[in-house]
Each structure stands twice: as structure tokens, then as C-alpha cells.
Scaffold this motif. Structure first.
Motif, mmCIF file in Angstrom:
data_model
loop_
_atom_site.group_PDB
_atom_site.id
_atom_site.type_symbol
_atom_site.label_atom_id
_atom_site.label_comp_id
_atom_site.label_asym_id
_atom_site.label_seq_id
_atom_site.Cartn_x
_atom_site.Cartn_y
_atom_site.Cartn_z
ATOM 1 N N MET A 39 0.850 -1.173 0.000
ATOM 2 C CA MET A 39 0.000 0.000 0.000
ATOM 3 C C MET A 39 0.896 1.237 0.000
ATOM 4 S SD MET A 39 -2.962 1.032 2.756
ATOM 5 C CE MET A 39 -4.246 0.009 2.108
ATOM 6 N N ASP A 40 0.590 2.192 -0.849
ATOM 7 C CA ASP A 40 1.372 3.420 -0.867
ATOM 8 C C ASP A 40 0.454 4.639 -0.775
ATOM 9 O OD1 ASP A 40 0.444 4.021 -3.479
ATOM 10 O OD2 ASP A 40 2.117 2.939 -4.377
ATOM 11 N N SER A 41 1.049 5.810 -0.871
ATOM 12 C CA SER A 41 0.290 7.044 -0.635
ATOM 13 C C SER A 41 -0.849 7.231 -1.629
ATOM 14 C CB SER A 41 1.217 8.251 -0.637
ATOM 15 O OG SER A 41 1.889 8.360 -1.869
ATOM 16 N N LYS A 42 -0.718 6.724 -2.855
ATOM 17 C CA LYS A 42 -1.809 6.846 -3.837
ATOM 18 C C LYS A 42 -3.048 6.082 -3.387
ATOM 19 C CE LYS A 42 0.754 5.328 -7.028
ATOM 20 N NZ LYS A 42 2.037 4.994 -7.381
ATOM 21 N N ASP A 43 -2.828 4.961 -2.670
ATOM 22 C CA ASP A 43 -3.954 4.137 -2.221
ATOM 23 C C ASP A 43 -4.787 4.811 -1.133
ATOM 24 O OD1 ASP A 43 -3.228 1.945 -3.898
ATOM 25 O OD2 ASP A 43 -1.717 1.364 -2.427
ATOM 26 N N VAL A 44 -4.199 5.743 -0.400
ATOM 27 C CA VAL A 44 -4.891 6.371 0.736
ATOM 28 C C VAL A 44 -4.838 7.899 0.675
ATOM 29 C CG1 VAL A 44 -4.589 4.404 2.289
ATOM 30 C CG2 VAL A 44 -2.813 6.164 2.172
ATOM 31 N N SER A 45 -4.600 8.448 -0.492
ATOM 32 C CA SER A 45 -4.413 9.900 -0.600
ATOM 33 C C SER A 45 -5.602 10.695 -0.068
ATOM 34 C CB SER A 45 -4.106 10.302 -2.040
ATOM 35 O OG SER A 45 -5.191 9.969 -2.881
ATOM 36 N N ALA A 46 -6.814 10.198 -0.223
ATOM 37 C CA ALA A 46 -7.997 10.916 0.273
ATOM 38 C C ALA A 46 -8.096 10.871 1.797
ATOM 39 C CB ALA A 46 -9.268 10.328 -0.339
ATOM 40 N N ASP A 47 -7.366 9.947 2.417
ATOM 41 C CA ASP A 47 -7.413 9.797 3.877
ATOM 42 C C ASP A 47 -6.331 10.601 4.596
ATOM 43 O OD1 ASP A 47 -9.342 7.981 3.200
ATOM 44 O OD2 ASP A 47 -8.231 6.219 3.883
ATOM 45 N N LEU A 48 -5.394 11.146 3.851
ATOM 46 C CA LEU A 48 -4.240 11.821 4.457
ATOM 47 C C LEU A 48 -4.260 13.316 4.221
ATOM 48 C CD1 LEU A 48 -1.368 9.386 3.422
ATOM 49 C CD2 LEU A 48 -2.618 9.442 5.583
ATOM 50 N N ALA A 49 -3.822 14.051 5.236
ATOM 51 C CA ALA A 49 -3.616 15.490 5.060
ATOM 52 C C ALA A 49 -2.303 15.714 4.317
ATOM 53 C CB ALA A 49 -3.605 16.196 6.410
ATOM 54 N N HIS A 50 -1.251 14.966 4.710
ATOM 55 C CA HIS A 50 0.039 15.043 4.026
ATOM 56 C C HIS A 50 0.967 13.925 4.513
ATOM 57 C CE1 HIS A 50 0.669 17.424 7.702
ATOM 58 N NE2 HIS A 50 1.918 17.038 7.631
ATOM 59 N N VAL A 51 2.016 13.679 3.739
ATOM 60 C CA VAL A 51 3.055 12.728 4.138
ATOM 61 C C VAL A 51 4.029 13.480 5.028
ATOM 62 C CG1 VAL A 51 4.980 11.305 3.332
ATOM 63 C CG2 VAL A 51 2.813 11.300 2.082
ATOM 64 N N LEU A 52 4.283 12.924 6.205
ATOM 65 C CA LEU A 52 5.193 13.561 7.161
ATOM 66 C C LEU A 52 6.630 13.086 6.961
ATOM 67 C CD1 LEU A 52 4.949 15.553 9.521
ATOM 68 C CD2 LEU A 52 4.569 13.609 11.027
ATOM 69 N N TYR A 53 6.825 11.752 6.829
ATOM 70 C CA TYR A 53 8.158 11.189 6.616
ATOM 71 C C TYR A 53 8.071 10.078 5.575
ATOM 72 C CZ TYR A 53 9.440 13.663 10.840
ATOM 73 O OH TYR A 53 9.649 14.641 11.764
ATOM 74 N N THR A 54 8.990 10.119 4.633
ATOM 75 C CA THR A 54 9.048 9.092 3.600
ATOM 76 C C THR A 54 9.736 7.840 4.135
ATOM 77 O OG1 THR A 54 11.209 9.781 2.781
ATOM 78 C CG2 THR A 54 9.254 10.864 1.810
ATOM 79 N N LYS A 55 9.614 6.760 3.388
ATOM 80 C CA LYS A 55 10.288 5.508 3.717
ATOM 81 C C LYS A 55 11.790 5.737 3.886
ATOM 82 C CE LYS A 55 11.132 0.968 1.651
ATOM 83 N NZ LYS A 55 10.809 0.084 0.518
ATOM 84 N N GLU A 56 12.380 6.503 2.995
ATOM 85 C CA GLU A 56 13.821 6.761 3.040
ATOM 86 C C GLU A 56 14.211 7.569 4.281
ATOM 87 O OE1 GLU A 56 12.462 5.565 -0.786
ATOM 88 O OE2 GLU A 56 11.831 7.351 0.323
ATOM 89 N N GLU A 57 13.413 8.552 4.629
ATOM 90 C CA GLU A 57 13.702 9.349 5.826
ATOM 91 C C GLU A 57 13.594 8.493 7.094
ATOM 92 O OE1 GLU A 57 12.246 13.838 4.635
ATOM 93 O OE2 GLU A 57 10.700 12.299 4.908
ATOM 94 N N ILE A 58 12.617 7.615 7.131
ATOM 95 C CA ILE A 58 12.446 6.722 8.280
ATOM 96 C C ILE A 58 13.640 5.785 8.399
ATOM 97 C CG2 ILE A 58 11.071 4.830 9.241
ATOM 98 C CD1 ILE A 58 8.613 6.206 7.839
ATOM 99 N N GLN A 59 14.047 5.180 7.288
ATOM 100 C CA GLN A 59 15.171 4.238 7.326
ATOM 101 C C GLN A 59 16.466 4.922 7.755
ATOM 102 O OE1 GLN A 59 14.770 0.951 7.311
ATOM 103 N NE2 GLN A 59 12.629 1.525 7.148
#
Length: 183
Positions: free
Chosen positions: A1-21
Motif C-alpha cells: 500500500m502506498d500514498s496513492k492508495d490512501v491519498s484521500a485519507d491523508l492530510a500530508h506525508v510527514l516522513y518518507t520511507k527513506e527518511e524513516i530508514q
């Protein structure tokens, strides 16, 4: 599941996968430096810490054993109830062990404060805390957290193990949940 799958449910992305890692690797390096020559019992707090703990222990160069504990002070809402229940206790005796609690997020601190007192009563050599996220503005009790990945605003976040009504845990990023989802 990625941001396109839930875009209507999110205000914004806070941290990307790369930033988390990158943050997980930074935390692992600090933990390795602090625990040279010592074995660590890493205790994950279910369910949210699954992603953080899995990536963290893989990034560590220290010997670790792992155990899991499930405690709850949340219902289906977005606020801590302050009432803590043990849903799954540890299988490991803590006596004399160096314990590292791994959390996904610390907000009010009520559950973690209770958990710390509970684990300290079991006679470990040490107990420290590692959390990926902390919400300083939401704190209701002061807790000494040795390893903090990122401090975030007091918003409702999901992804990378964090949920709302058991959904969104499998996102590989962290996003702010849109208020229309939980209001």
C-alpha cells in the motif's frame, strides 16, 4: 500500500520511507555505541512497534534477544484513556538484563510510564527507551527517553506501524491522517 492508495485519507506525508530508514540507522548506531560488549533484550510494544523494531534490530550490530509485550490504553479513538491493560506479557525473565523498550510513538506518556514502572519492578540491570516518534506537546507525564528518532507536532499520524482503527499500519511512510477520517 502506498500514498496513492490512501491519498484521500491523508492530510500530508510527514516522513518518507527513506527518511524513516535513515533515522532508524542513526538510532541503531547510537544504541550500538552505548551497548558495546553487552547483550540487549529488545522489547517491542505491540502492535505499533513491529515495523520500527524489525528494522531497528536488523540495523544493530550488537547481539540482541527479542520479546514482545502488548499493552493498551486506546480504544478505537485518538486519545489515550489512561487505563492500561496487559494484553500480552513478556516470555522472558528480566532479572539482570539490559532492556531496551522499542516504541513507535510516545504521545501522552501515560501508557509508557505505567510500562516502565512495571518492567523496573522485575529487576532488570537497566531499562532504556527507543521511539521513532515523540509528540512533546501531547505529553501528560515526563518520561526520560534516551533514543528519540523525530519529534512531531500533536497531529494524528498513521503508517509504518501506526494505525487508526487497525488500518494504515502497512504504509511504508508516516502521514498525517485527515480529520474527516476520525472526527
Amino acid at each position: 500500500m502506498d500514498s496513492k492508495d490512501v491519498s484521500a485519507d491523508l492530510a500530508h506525508v510527514l516522513y518518507t520511507k527513506e527518511e524513516i530508514q535513515a533515522k532508524i540507522e542513526e538510532l541503531a548506531a547510537r544504541i550500538d555505541a552505548d551497548y558495546v560488549g553487552r547483550d540487549i533484550l529488545v522489547v517491542g510494544v505491540l502492535k505499533g512497534a513491529v515495523m520500527v523494531m524489525a528494522d531497528l534490530v536488523r540495523a544493530l550490530h550488537s547481539h540482541v534477544t527479542m520479546d514482545w509485550m502488548a499493552v493498551s490504553s486506546y480504544g478505537s479513538g485518538t486519545q489515550s484513556s489512561g487505563v492500561v491493560r496487559i494484553l500480552k506479557d513478556l516470555d522472558t525473565d528480566l532479572l539482570g538484563k539490559d532492556v531496551l523498550i522499542v516504541e513507535d510513538i510516545i504521545d501522552s506518556g501515560l501508557t509508557l510510564s505505567w510500562l516502565l514502572a512495571n518492567l523496573h519492578s522485575r529487576g532488570p540491570a537497566s531499562v532504556e527507551i527507543c521511539t521513532l516518534l515523540r509528540k512533546p506537546e501531547a505529553a501528560k507525564v515526563e518520561i526520560d527517553v534516551k533514543y528519540v528518532g523525530m519529534e512531531i507536532p500533536n497531529e494524528f499520524v498513521v503508517g509504518y506501524g501506526l494505525d487508526f482503527d487497525e488500518k494504515y499500519r502497512n504504509l511504508d511512510f508516516i502521514g498525517t491522517l485527515a480529520p474527516h477520517i476520525y472526527e
